[in-house]
Design a protein around this motif. Structure first.
Motif, short mmCIF file in Angstrom:
data_model
loop_
_atom_site.label_atom_id
_atom_site.label_comp_id
_atom_site.label_asym_id
_atom_site.label_seq_id
_atom_site.Cartn_x
_atom_site.Cartn_y
_atom_site.Cartn_z
N UNK A 1 6.61 89.18 46.05
CA UNK A 1 5.98 88.53 47.19
C UNK A 1 5.18 89.55 47.99
N UNK A 2 4.06 89.15 48.54
CA UNK A 2 3.22 90.04 49.33
C UNK A 2 3.97 90.53 50.57
N UNK A 3 3.61 91.73 51.02
CA UNK A 3 4.22 92.29 52.22
C UNK A 3 3.50 91.72 53.45
N UNK A 4 4.28 91.27 54.41
CA UNK A 4 3.71 90.72 55.64
C UNK A 4 4.11 91.59 56.83
N UNK A 5 3.29 91.60 57.89
CA UNK A 5 3.71 92.30 59.12
C UNK A 5 5.04 91.74 59.63
N UNK A 6 5.81 92.57 60.30
CA UNK A 6 7.16 92.20 60.71
C UNK A 6 7.18 90.97 61.60
N UNK A 7 6.11 90.74 62.37
CA UNK A 7 6.13 89.61 63.27
C UNK A 7 6.07 88.27 62.52
N UNK A 8 5.60 88.29 61.27
CA UNK A 8 5.53 87.05 60.50
C UNK A 8 6.93 86.50 60.18
N UNK A 9 7.84 87.30 59.61
CA UNK A 9 9.20 86.79 59.39
C UNK A 9 9.89 86.38 60.69
N UNK A 10 9.65 87.14 61.76
CA UNK A 10 10.25 86.78 63.05
C UNK A 10 9.73 85.42 63.50
N UNK A 11 8.44 85.21 63.36
CA UNK A 11 7.84 83.94 63.74
C UNK A 11 8.40 82.81 62.88
N UNK A 12 8.57 83.06 61.59
CA UNK A 12 9.14 82.04 60.69
C UNK A 12 10.55 81.66 61.14
N UNK A 86 19.20 77.01 60.38
CA UNK A 86 17.89 76.50 59.98
C UNK A 86 16.85 77.62 60.01
N UNK A 87 16.95 78.49 61.01
CA UNK A 87 16.05 79.63 61.06
C UNK A 87 16.23 80.55 59.87
N UNK A 88 17.48 80.79 59.48
CA UNK A 88 17.77 81.64 58.33
C UNK A 88 17.27 80.98 57.04
N UNK A 89 17.47 79.65 56.93
CA UNK A 89 16.97 78.93 55.76
C UNK A 89 15.46 79.07 55.65
N UNK A 90 14.77 78.92 56.78
CA UNK A 90 13.31 79.07 56.78
C UNK A 90 12.92 80.47 56.34
N UNK A 91 13.64 81.47 56.84
CA UNK A 91 13.32 82.86 56.51
C UNK A 91 13.57 83.15 55.03
N UNK A 92 14.67 82.63 54.48
CA UNK A 92 14.99 82.86 53.07
C UNK A 92 13.97 82.18 52.15
N UNK A 93 13.56 80.98 52.52
CA UNK A 93 12.54 80.28 51.73
C UNK A 93 11.22 81.05 51.80
N UNK A 94 10.86 81.51 52.98
CA UNK A 94 9.63 82.28 53.16
C UNK A 94 9.67 83.57 52.34
N UNK A 95 10.80 84.28 52.37
CA UNK A 95 10.91 85.53 51.62
C UNK A 95 10.82 85.29 50.12
N UNK A 96 11.27 84.12 49.67
CA UNK A 96 11.22 83.80 48.25
C UNK A 96 9.83 83.36 47.81
N UNK A 97 9.18 82.53 48.61
CA UNK A 97 7.95 81.88 48.17
C UNK A 97 6.71 82.27 48.97
N UNK A 98 6.89 83.06 50.04
CA UNK A 98 5.75 83.48 50.83
C UNK A 98 5.16 82.35 51.66
#
Length: 261
Positions: A1-12, A86-98
């Motif tokens: 998965x592409x690397x994103x700035x740290x604020x992106x996962x926090x926002x997710x 729910x926030x953790x689920x969103x973050x895990x899905x984002x980390x897996x699929x971008x």
């Protein structure tokens, strides 16, 4: 998965937690047949409306030390727990699929599983208003997931619903009473719509293992009697979530193990 700035996962995570706040409303009000739109957020004890600045997911609970600002009645820790989950689920899905339509699809799917699981834990019922529309909604998987086709979704629906219907029918014929609710049948059909036959089989196997482990552990610890019913929905939901994140890797690992024996 592409690397994103740290604020992106926090926002997710923040977006996921905010949606988790709404899921709390659905979980609480749907079984009571109350509107999920009106009235707005309020304390269940004193009925006072909660202003937006006191309704920040997770943070408000910590700042208020788990109590209503107005009546000081303790607030269930489950509210911030569901928001965080729910926030953790969103973050895990984002980390897996971008950042992609795949992530959006799986997050909506995960949110439905969270609602279904907690309502089933509380009331041992899976509402048709979630599972039946969910079957049709997630049957659109072919438009969002490159590995899915309409045939795959339809096969998953028929397999998921058919397997549990067969189990429920056999149990009824043998015992003379129901051992599995229709809600579980529709839930696995919904899961099949999103994951296909492979996902159904993985979910059923993993959910059964988890359910058996928790049931045996509860009996050993004396937390429940041998005849107490354990809702199956949360375990099916956990199995489906495990599948969407790690299912393919687990299946390949298992096949490799079998191949070496």
């Amino acid at each position: 998965m592409a690397q994103y700035p740290i604020f992106i996962p926090v926002f997710v995570f923040i977006i996921g937690a905010c949606i988790g706040s709404f899921l709390n409303v659905v979980i609480f009000r749907l079984p009571a047949k109350a509107s999920i739109i009106s009235p707005g957020s309020h304390c269940p004890a004193c009925k006072k409306s909660i202003p937006f600045y006191l309704n920040i997911p997770v943070v408000s609970y910590l700042l208020l030390r788990g109590k209503c600002r107005f009546c000081k009645i303790p607030i269930s820790i489950r509210y911030p727990a569901i928001e965080a989950l729910t926030g953790i689920a969103a973050l895990m899905v984002f980390q897996k699929f971008g950042i992609s339509q795949v992530s959006v699809f799986w997050f909506i799917f995960s949110s439905a599983l969270i609602v279904i699981s907690f309502i089933d834990l509380d009331h041992q019922i899976i509402h048709d208003v979630i599972s039946i529309p969910g079957i049709f909604i997630f049957a659109t998987a072919a438009f969002f997931l490159p590995e899915m086709s309409l045939i795959s979704s339809l096969s998953g629906i028929l397999t998921g619903g058919g397997i549990l219907y067969g189990v429920a029918l056999a149990y009824y014929l043998l015992k003379g009473h129901q051992g599995m609710g229709g809600g579980d049948i529709k839930l696995l059909a919904m899961i099949g719509a999103a994951t296909g036959i492979k996902g159904v089989l993985f979910t059923l196997f993993t959910g059964s293992l988890l359910g058996t482990f928790v049931g045996v552990l509860s009996i050993i610890l004396g937390k429940m009697g041998r005849q107490m019913r354990i809702p199956f929905g949360p375990f099916l939901s956990a199995g489906a979530f495990i599948y969407l994140l790690w299912g393919e890797n687990i299946i390949r690992w298992y096949i490799n193990i079998i191949g070496r024996t």
